[in-house]
Scaffold this motif. Structure first.
Motif, PDB file in Angstrom:
ATOM      1  N   CYS A 101      57.165 -60.059 -40.917  1.00  0.00           N
ATOM      2  CA  CYS A 101      56.087 -59.913 -39.948  1.00  0.00           C
ATOM      3  C   CYS A 101      55.086 -61.050 -40.131  1.00  0.00           C
ATOM      4  CB  CYS A 101      55.379 -58.567 -40.120  1.00  0.00           C
ATOM      5  SG  CYS A 101      54.120 -58.243 -38.857  1.00  0.00           S
ATOM      6  N   LEU A 146      51.312 -62.559 -38.402  1.00  0.00           N
ATOM      7  CA  LEU A 146      50.158 -62.192 -37.578  1.00  0.00           C
ATOM      8  C   LEU A 146      49.319 -63.434 -37.301  1.00  0.00           C
ATOM      9  CD1 LEU A 146      49.088 -59.039 -39.642  1.00  0.00           C
ATOM     10  CD2 LEU A 146      50.383 -59.043 -37.492  1.00  0.00           C
ATOM     11  N   TYR A 159      51.373 -61.042 -32.844  1.00  0.00           N
ATOM     12  CA  TYR A 159      52.196 -60.577 -33.958  1.00  0.00           C
ATOM     13  C   TYR A 159      53.643 -60.920 -33.669  1.00  0.00           C
ATOM     14  CZ  TYR A 159      53.374 -56.657 -30.852  1.00  0.00           C
ATOM     15  OH  TYR A 159      53.802 -55.894 -29.784  1.00  0.00           O
ATOM     16  N   ALA A 162      55.065 -64.553 -33.179  1.00  0.00           N
ATOM     17  CA  ALA A 162      53.618 -64.353 -33.262  1.00  0.00           C
ATOM     18  C   ALA A 162      52.865 -65.417 -32.470  1.00  0.00           C
ATOM     19  CB  ALA A 162      53.170 -64.363 -34.723  1.00  0.00           C
TER      20      ALA A 162
END
Length: 396
Positions: free
Chosen positions: A389, A391, A249, A275
């Motif tokens: 963010c 992932l 992440y 990530a």
């Protein structure tokens, strides 16, 4: 980071309930958007002229009697999504292994149960909330988290993350940290957001809502379509037998502007690089990237710029918001489910509704679907304020 096993995962969107409904609609290029029919609470106000991704059946659904104090549309969606794809059985198995106090709940949301608060203000009784809505638990940002904990009986750490559109991607990062710190042995992560007036008219005030179904990365795109969704994943420490993994992440906050991304996508690049570093992977080993891809002119071009700066031309990258609409605080979990489906079945979605590629976007952006076995998939979720963010998921 040490990989975490994805022991169960599910999503419920305008495309239907559970993983198979999502997979079938993506494969058939059948979208879930429809003309806005969300009830308007203000007297004499017409519904906004736009398209939305609304989950069917929520109005007819009722929470169990023991959960009645959490009654609201948002928590009904949270309950409905909990019942799909064997998730309850997987939760029970995790509790049997670790105990309820060692299973965390981490839920992402953007607006939580604000629709119930809107209704309360529309029906004030002598300046006070109407009697049926005098339940403070549902008028807080933490409503989804405490509801899911109550509905599952889990007793580990309970967190609600509200970072706009990155909320239910960041739940994976938070769960990974909780497990690494030995504060829990497993985590139920997820996201729930339902549509309401504040969302529709708020985004419209920013001139971001399209009057037609959204067209991510199309040269003639005019804005987003909003949607609602709920979804979950169950994370635990990986063993040799696990097939699907959270490998890494990355998070960043570029703080460039309250609602506009950094013009060079520096925060987005930082999240993606972070990530990949945690996953121990070079960019060329990512086979599929589910883009944030909201279909607004600025967001798509900036994200495409960031992707082109990092990944080779061979990457298959697409936005699935043409199917579901932008599900806000639930976008991270829904689009992580789509990335996991691509890993499991080798079906890489294209982009729905879009026909004319934007020449400013790189060759990584694919309008057509593809089918091939892949080893790693990525999901981007970028929120207001530059709260980003990314992932990385993989097949063992």
């Amino acid at each position: 980071m040490a990989p975490l096993a994805i022991r169960a995962y599910t999503a419920t969107t305008a495309l239907g309930r559970g993983r198979e409904a999502q997979r079938r609609a993506l494969r058939e290029r059948r979208g879930g958007l429809r003309r806005n029919d969300l009830p308007v609470l203000a007297p004499d106000q017409a519904p906004l002229d736009c398209w939305i991704g609304r989950v069917a059946g929520l109005e007819e659904l009722a929470l169990p009697a023991e959960l009645a104090r959490w009654e609201c549309r948002n928590n009904r969606l949270a309950w409905l999504a909990l019942q799909q794809d064997g998730l309850r059985a997987a939760i029970d198995a995790a509790v049997a292994r670790h105990g309820a106090a060692r299973v965390a709940v981490v839920i992402g949301t953007s607006t939580a149960s604000i629709a119930a608060t809107e209704e309360g203000y529309a029906r004030l009784e002598d300046g006070a909330m109407p009697a049926d809505l005098r339940r403070p638990l549902i008028h807080t940002p933490h409503s989804p988290g405490v509801f899911v904990q109550a509905a599952t009986g889990l007793r580990g750490p309970c967190v609600t993350i509200a970072t706009a559109c990155s909320s239910s991607a960041k739940v994976f990062a938070q769960a990974a940290r909780l497990i690494e710190a030995d504060l829990c042995d497993a985590a139920l992560v997820g996201g729930i957001d339902t549509l309401c007036g504040s969302v529709l008219f708020g985004f419209n005030s920013l001139q971001l809502v399209s009057p037609e179904p959204c067209r991510p990365f199309d040269a003639a795109r005019t804005g987003l379509s909003l949607g609602e969704a709920g979804g979950y994943a169950l994370l635990e420490r990986a063993t040799a037998d696990d097939a699907l993994l959270l490998r890494g992440y990355g998070e960043s906050s570029d703080a460039h502007h309250m609602s506009t991304p950094h013009p060079q996508g520096l925060g987005a690049q930082l999240a993606m690089r972070d990530a990949l570093a945690r996953a121990g992977l070079p960019p060329e080993q990512v086979d599929y990237l589910n883009l944030h891809g909201t279909a607004t002119p600025a967001n798509d071009s900036v994200e495409a710029l960031a992707v082109a700066a990092l990944f080779p031309d061979s990457l298959h990258a697409s936005s699935t918001k043409g199917w579901t609409g932008h599900t806000l605080g639930a976008a991270g979990i829904v689009e992580s489910v789509f990335a996991l489906l691509a890993l499991e079945h080798g079906e890489l979605p294209g982009i729905l509704n879009s026909t004319t590629p934007d020449p400013a976007c790189g060759p990584q952006i694919r309008f057509e679907a593809a089918q091939r076995t892949i080893g790693n998939a990525m999901n981007n979720s970028f929120g207001f304020g530059g709260n980003n963010c990314s992932l990385v998921f993989g097949r063992a």
